[in-house]
Design an enzyme around this catalytic site. Structure first.
Site, PDB file in Angstrom:
ATOM      1  N   SER A   1       0.849  -1.197   0.000  1.00 52.07           N
ATOM      2  CA  SER A   1       0.000   0.000   0.000  1.00 52.07           C
ATOM      3  C   SER A   1       0.879   1.240   0.000  1.00 52.07           C
ATOM      4  O   SER A   1       2.047   1.197   0.418  1.00 52.07           O
ATOM      5  CB  SER A   1      -0.880   0.001   1.257  1.00 52.07           C
ATOM      6  OG  SER A   1      -1.527   1.242   1.444  1.00 52.07           O
TER       7      SER A   1
ATOM      8  N   TYR B   1      -1.868  -0.408  10.490  1.00 52.26           N
ATOM      9  CA  TYR B   1      -1.917  -0.741   9.068  1.00 52.26           C
ATOM     10  C   TYR B   1      -0.651  -0.281   8.359  1.00 52.26           C
ATOM     11  O   TYR B   1      -0.049  -1.035   7.584  1.00 52.26           O
ATOM     12  CB  TYR B   1      -3.150  -0.104   8.427  1.00 52.26           C
ATOM     13  CG  TYR B   1      -3.369  -0.508   6.992  1.00 52.26           C
ATOM     14  CD1 TYR B   1      -3.901  -1.760   6.676  1.00 52.26           C
ATOM     15  CD2 TYR B   1      -3.052   0.350   5.941  1.00 52.26           C
ATOM     16  CE1 TYR B   1      -4.113  -2.142   5.352  1.00 52.26           C
ATOM     17  CE2 TYR B   1      -3.247  -0.019   4.619  1.00 52.26           C
ATOM     18  CZ  TYR B   1      -3.770  -1.263   4.331  1.00 52.26           C
ATOM     19  OH  TYR B   1      -3.970  -1.636   3.018  1.00 52.26           O
TER      20      TYR B   1
ATOM     21  N   LYS C   1       2.165  -2.748   6.420  1.00 55.34           N
ATOM     22  CA  LYS C   1       2.527  -2.622   5.010  1.00 55.34           C
ATOM     23  C   LYS C   1       3.999  -2.242   4.837  1.00 55.34           C
ATOM     24  O   LYS C   1       4.643  -2.649   3.856  1.00 55.34           O
ATOM     25  CB  LYS C   1       1.610  -1.605   4.324  1.00 55.34           C
ATOM     26  CG  LYS C   1       0.162  -2.087   4.215  1.00 55.34           C
ATOM     27  CD  LYS C   1       0.050  -3.428   3.516  1.00 55.34           C
ATOM     28  CE  LYS C   1      -1.389  -3.873   3.322  1.00 55.34           C
ATOM     29  NZ  LYS C   1      -1.497  -5.161   2.611  1.00 55.34           N
TER      30      LYS C   1
END
Length: 243
Positions: A135, A148, A152
Protein backbone atom coordinates in the site's frame (compact mmCIF):
# COMPACT_ATOMS: atom_id res chain seq x y z
CA UNK A 1 1.30 -6.45 -24.88
CA UNK A 2 -0.34 -9.84 -24.46
CA UNK A 3 0.16 -11.61 -21.15
CA UNK A 4 -0.43 -15.34 -21.18
CA UNK A 5 -0.49 -17.68 -18.19
CA UNK A 6 -1.39 -20.88 -20.05
CA UNK A 7 0.15 -23.83 -18.22
CA UNK A 8 0.67 -21.87 -14.98
CA UNK A 9 -0.99 -22.64 -11.65
CA UNK A 10 -1.62 -19.45 -9.69
CA UNK A 11 -2.64 -19.11 -6.04
CA UNK A 12 -4.48 -15.91 -5.07
CA UNK A 13 -5.28 -15.18 -1.42
CA UNK A 14 -8.13 -12.87 -0.50
CA UNK A 15 -9.83 -14.00 -3.70
CA UNK A 16 -13.42 -13.66 -2.54
CA UNK A 17 -13.93 -9.99 -3.26
CA UNK A 18 -12.39 -6.75 -4.50
CA UNK A 19 -8.97 -6.84 -6.11
CA UNK A 20 -8.51 -10.56 -5.51
CA UNK A 21 -11.75 -11.54 -7.19
CA UNK A 22 -11.14 -9.40 -10.28
CA UNK A 23 -7.57 -10.68 -10.48
CA UNK A 24 -8.82 -14.27 -10.50
CA UNK A 25 -11.13 -13.47 -13.40
CA UNK A 26 -8.34 -11.87 -15.41
CA UNK A 27 -5.92 -14.71 -14.71
CA UNK A 28 -8.45 -17.30 -15.85
CA UNK A 29 -9.07 -15.27 -19.02
CA UNK A 30 -5.30 -15.30 -19.61
CA UNK A 31 -5.20 -19.09 -19.45
CA UNK A 32 -4.11 -19.69 -15.86
CA UNK A 33 -5.29 -22.50 -13.64
CA UNK A 34 -6.26 -20.58 -10.50
CA UNK A 35 -6.58 -21.61 -6.88
CA UNK A 36 -8.72 -19.03 -5.08
CA UNK A 37 -8.27 -18.77 -1.30
CA UNK A 38 -10.59 -16.87 1.04
CA UNK A 39 -11.93 -17.16 4.58
CA UNK A 40 -15.54 -16.78 3.38
CA UNK A 41 -17.05 -19.88 1.80
CA UNK A 42 -20.05 -18.07 0.31
CA UNK A 43 -17.79 -15.76 -1.71
CA UNK A 44 -15.79 -18.72 -2.96
CA UNK A 45 -18.98 -20.53 -3.92
CA UNK A 46 -20.20 -17.58 -5.98
CA UNK A 47 -16.78 -17.29 -7.65
CA UNK A 48 -16.78 -20.98 -8.52
CA UNK A 49 -20.19 -20.57 -10.15
CA UNK A 50 -18.71 -17.92 -12.46
CA UNK A 51 -15.37 -19.54 -13.22
CA UNK A 52 -13.61 -22.89 -13.36
CA UNK A 53 -11.38 -22.42 -10.31
CA UNK A 54 -10.30 -24.53 -7.36
CA UNK A 55 -11.28 -22.93 -4.05
CA UNK A 56 -9.79 -23.16 -0.58
CA UNK A 57 -11.51 -21.75 2.50
CA UNK A 58 -9.25 -20.92 5.45
CA UNK A 59 -8.55 -18.03 7.81
CA UNK A 60 -4.98 -17.11 6.93
CA UNK A 61 -4.56 -15.61 10.38
CA UNK A 62 -4.44 -19.21 11.62
CA UNK A 63 -0.84 -20.32 10.97
CA UNK A 64 -1.27 -24.10 11.20
CA UNK A 65 -4.62 -24.32 9.40
CA UNK A 66 -3.28 -22.16 6.58
CA UNK A 67 -0.12 -24.22 6.28
CA UNK A 68 -2.12 -27.43 5.98
CA UNK A 69 -4.46 -25.87 3.43
CA UNK A 70 -1.68 -24.54 1.20
CA UNK A 71 0.28 -27.79 1.42
CA UNK A 72 -2.80 -29.61 0.10
CA UNK A 73 -3.06 -27.45 -3.00
CA UNK A 74 -0.15 -28.94 -4.92
CA UNK A 75 2.46 -27.20 -7.07
CA UNK A 76 2.10 -23.45 -7.62
CA UNK A 77 3.96 -21.42 -10.25
CA UNK A 78 2.80 -17.95 -9.27
CA UNK A 79 1.52 -16.56 -5.98
CA UNK A 80 -0.36 -13.37 -5.17
CA UNK A 81 -0.52 -12.55 -1.46
CA UNK A 82 -3.50 -10.23 -1.61
CA UNK A 83 -5.46 -10.93 1.60
CA UNK A 84 -5.32 -8.22 4.26
CA UNK A 85 -7.31 -6.52 6.98
CA UNK A 86 -7.51 -2.80 7.77
CA UNK A 87 -8.36 -2.28 11.43
CA UNK A 88 -8.11 1.48 11.77
CA UNK A 89 -7.92 3.58 14.91
CA UNK A 90 -6.00 6.52 16.31
CA UNK A 91 -2.56 5.84 17.78
CA UNK A 92 -3.74 6.23 21.38
CA UNK A 93 -6.57 3.74 20.82
CA UNK A 94 -4.59 0.92 19.21
CA UNK A 95 -5.54 -2.33 20.93
CA UNK A 96 -3.45 -5.47 21.38
CA UNK A 97 -6.08 -7.56 19.62
CA UNK A 98 -6.15 -5.33 16.55
CA UNK A 99 -2.34 -5.26 16.48
CA UNK A 100 -2.06 -9.03 16.68
CA UNK A 101 -4.80 -9.68 14.12
CA UNK A 102 -3.36 -7.14 11.67
CA UNK A 103 0.14 -8.55 11.77
CA UNK A 104 -1.13 -12.14 11.68
CA UNK A 105 -3.08 -11.57 8.46
CA UNK A 106 -1.09 -8.84 6.72
CA UNK A 107 2.45 -10.01 7.51
CA UNK A 108 2.78 -13.46 9.08
CA UNK A 109 0.41 -15.01 6.54
CA UNK A 110 2.58 -13.78 3.66
CA UNK A 111 5.58 -15.51 5.20
CA UNK A 112 3.59 -18.66 5.95
CA UNK A 113 1.92 -19.07 2.55
CA UNK A 114 5.09 -18.12 0.69
CA UNK A 115 7.24 -20.58 2.62
CA UNK A 116 5.05 -23.48 1.55
CA UNK A 117 4.78 -22.33 -2.08
CA UNK A 118 8.47 -21.46 -2.40
CA UNK A 119 9.68 -24.81 -1.10
CA UNK A 120 7.75 -26.44 -3.92
CA UNK A 121 9.18 -24.01 -6.46
CA UNK A 122 12.71 -24.75 -5.31
CA UNK A 123 12.14 -28.51 -5.36
CA UNK A 124 10.83 -28.36 -8.94
CA UNK A 125 13.70 -26.05 -10.04
CA UNK A 126 11.34 -24.13 -12.33
CA UNK A 127 11.46 -20.75 -10.63
CA UNK A 128 8.36 -18.69 -10.02
CA UNK A 129 6.88 -15.29 -9.37
CA UNK A 130 5.33 -13.77 -6.26
CA UNK A 131 3.48 -10.47 -5.93
CA UNK A 132 2.67 -9.14 -2.47
CA UNK A 133 -0.06 -6.51 -2.09
CA UNK A 134 1.25 -3.59 -0.10
CA UNK A 135 0.00 0.00 0.00
CA UNK A 136 1.01 3.63 -0.25
CA UNK A 137 0.56 3.43 3.53
CA UNK A 138 3.88 1.58 3.70
CA UNK A 139 5.69 4.79 2.79
CA UNK A 140 3.36 7.60 3.87
CA UNK A 141 1.97 8.32 7.33
CA UNK A 142 -1.83 8.31 7.35
CA UNK A 143 -3.94 9.36 10.31
CA UNK A 144 -5.61 6.46 12.17
CA UNK A 145 -3.43 3.96 10.26
CA UNK A 146 -0.73 3.26 12.87
CA UNK A 147 -0.92 -0.51 12.73
CA UNK A 148 -1.92 -0.74 9.07
CA UNK A 149 1.02 1.45 8.02
CA UNK A 150 3.28 -0.71 10.15
CA UNK A 151 2.10 -3.93 8.53
CA UNK A 152 2.53 -2.62 5.01
CA UNK A 153 5.99 -1.24 5.74
CA UNK A 154 6.85 -4.72 6.98
CA UNK A 155 5.47 -6.23 3.77
CA UNK A 156 7.73 -4.02 1.65
CA UNK A 157 10.89 -4.92 3.51
CA UNK A 158 10.07 -8.62 3.85
CA UNK A 159 9.46 -8.71 0.11
CA UNK A 160 12.88 -7.20 -0.58
CA UNK A 161 14.56 -9.84 1.59
CA UNK A 162 12.56 -12.54 -0.18
CA UNK A 163 13.73 -11.15 -3.53
CA UNK A 164 17.33 -11.21 -2.32
CA UNK A 165 17.25 -14.74 -0.96
CA UNK A 166 14.99 -16.35 -3.57
CA UNK A 167 16.45 -14.68 -6.66
CA UNK A 168 19.19 -17.32 -7.00
CA UNK A 169 16.37 -19.88 -7.39
CA UNK A 170 14.87 -17.79 -10.22
CA UNK A 171 11.97 -16.77 -7.99
CA UNK A 172 11.01 -13.12 -8.32
CA UNK A 173 9.23 -11.22 -5.53
CA UNK A 174 7.68 -7.78 -6.01
CA UNK A 175 5.14 -5.49 -4.32
CA UNK A 176 2.26 -3.45 -5.67
CA UNK A 177 1.44 -0.39 -3.55
CA UNK A 178 -1.95 1.14 -4.39
CA UNK A 179 -3.59 4.29 -3.15
CA UNK A 180 -7.30 4.14 -2.24
CA UNK A 181 -8.90 1.62 -4.61
CA UNK A 182 -12.48 1.87 -5.82
CA UNK A 183 -13.64 -1.57 -4.76
CA UNK A 184 -17.18 -1.80 -3.45
CA UNK A 185 -15.84 -1.21 0.06
CA UNK A 186 -13.61 1.59 -1.17
CA UNK A 187 -16.55 3.37 -2.76
CA UNK A 188 -18.47 3.21 0.51
CA UNK A 189 -15.55 4.29 2.66
CA UNK A 190 -14.43 7.17 0.45
CA UNK A 191 -17.72 8.44 -0.96
CA UNK A 192 -17.98 11.50 1.26
CA UNK A 193 -16.30 14.59 -0.22
CA UNK A 194 -15.06 15.76 3.18
CA UNK A 195 -13.06 12.53 3.52
CA UNK A 196 -12.08 12.02 -0.12
CA UNK A 197 -11.16 15.63 -0.85
CA UNK A 198 -7.99 15.91 1.26
CA UNK A 199 -6.63 12.62 -0.11
CA UNK A 200 -7.48 13.44 -3.73
CA UNK A 201 -5.73 16.78 -3.36
CA UNK A 202 -2.47 14.87 -2.78
CA UNK A 203 -2.83 12.73 -5.92
CA UNK A 204 -1.51 14.54 -9.01
CA UNK A 205 -3.77 12.56 -11.34
CA UNK A 206 -6.74 13.70 -9.27
CA UNK A 207 -8.49 10.36 -8.85
CA UNK A 208 -8.41 7.17 -6.84
CA UNK A 209 -7.29 3.89 -8.34
CA UNK A 210 -9.75 1.63 -10.10
CA UNK A 211 -9.54 -2.10 -9.40
CA UNK A 212 -8.36 -2.70 -12.97
CA UNK A 213 -5.39 -0.36 -12.45
CA UNK A 214 -4.13 -2.56 -9.64
CA UNK A 215 -4.96 -5.85 -11.34
CA UNK A 216 -3.04 -4.82 -14.46
CA UNK A 217 0.05 -4.00 -12.40
CA UNK A 218 -0.13 -7.36 -10.62
CA UNK A 219 -0.58 -9.24 -13.90
CA UNK A 220 2.50 -7.57 -15.38
CA UNK A 221 4.77 -8.21 -12.40
CA UNK A 222 3.54 -11.77 -12.11
CA UNK A 223 4.20 -12.52 -15.77
CA UNK A 224 7.39 -13.31 -17.68
CA UNK A 225 7.08 -9.86 -19.28
CA UNK A 226 8.66 -8.65 -16.03
CA UNK A 227 11.37 -11.32 -16.05
CA UNK A 228 14.12 -8.90 -14.94
CA UNK A 229 12.06 -7.06 -12.32
CA UNK A 230 12.72 -8.26 -8.79
CA UNK A 231 12.45 -6.61 -5.37
CA UNK A 232 10.49 -3.52 -6.42
CA UNK A 233 7.66 -1.67 -4.67
CA UNK A 234 5.44 -0.38 -7.49
CA UNK A 235 3.13 2.50 -6.51
CA UNK A 236 -0.26 2.51 -8.24
CA UNK A 237 -1.14 5.84 -6.71
CA UNK A 238 -1.44 8.49 -9.39
CA UNK A 239 1.72 10.15 -8.07
CA UNK A 240 0.79 10.36 -4.37
CA UNK A 241 4.19 9.14 -3.21
CA UNK A 242 6.01 11.44 -5.64
CA UNK A 243 4.81 14.54 -3.81
Amino acid sequence: MEINFTGSRVLVTGAGQGIGRELVKKLVAAGATVVALSQTQSRLDSLAKELNVKTVCVDIGDWEATRRAVESIGPIDCLVNNAAVALLDSFLNVSPDDFDRSFAVNVKAIINVSQVVVRGMIDRKKGGSIVNLSSQASQAALADHTVYCGTKAAVDQISKVMALELGPHNIRVNCVNPTVVMTEMGKIGWSKPEKAGPMLSKIPLGRFSEVEDVVNAIMFLLSDKAAMINGVTLPVDGGFLAC
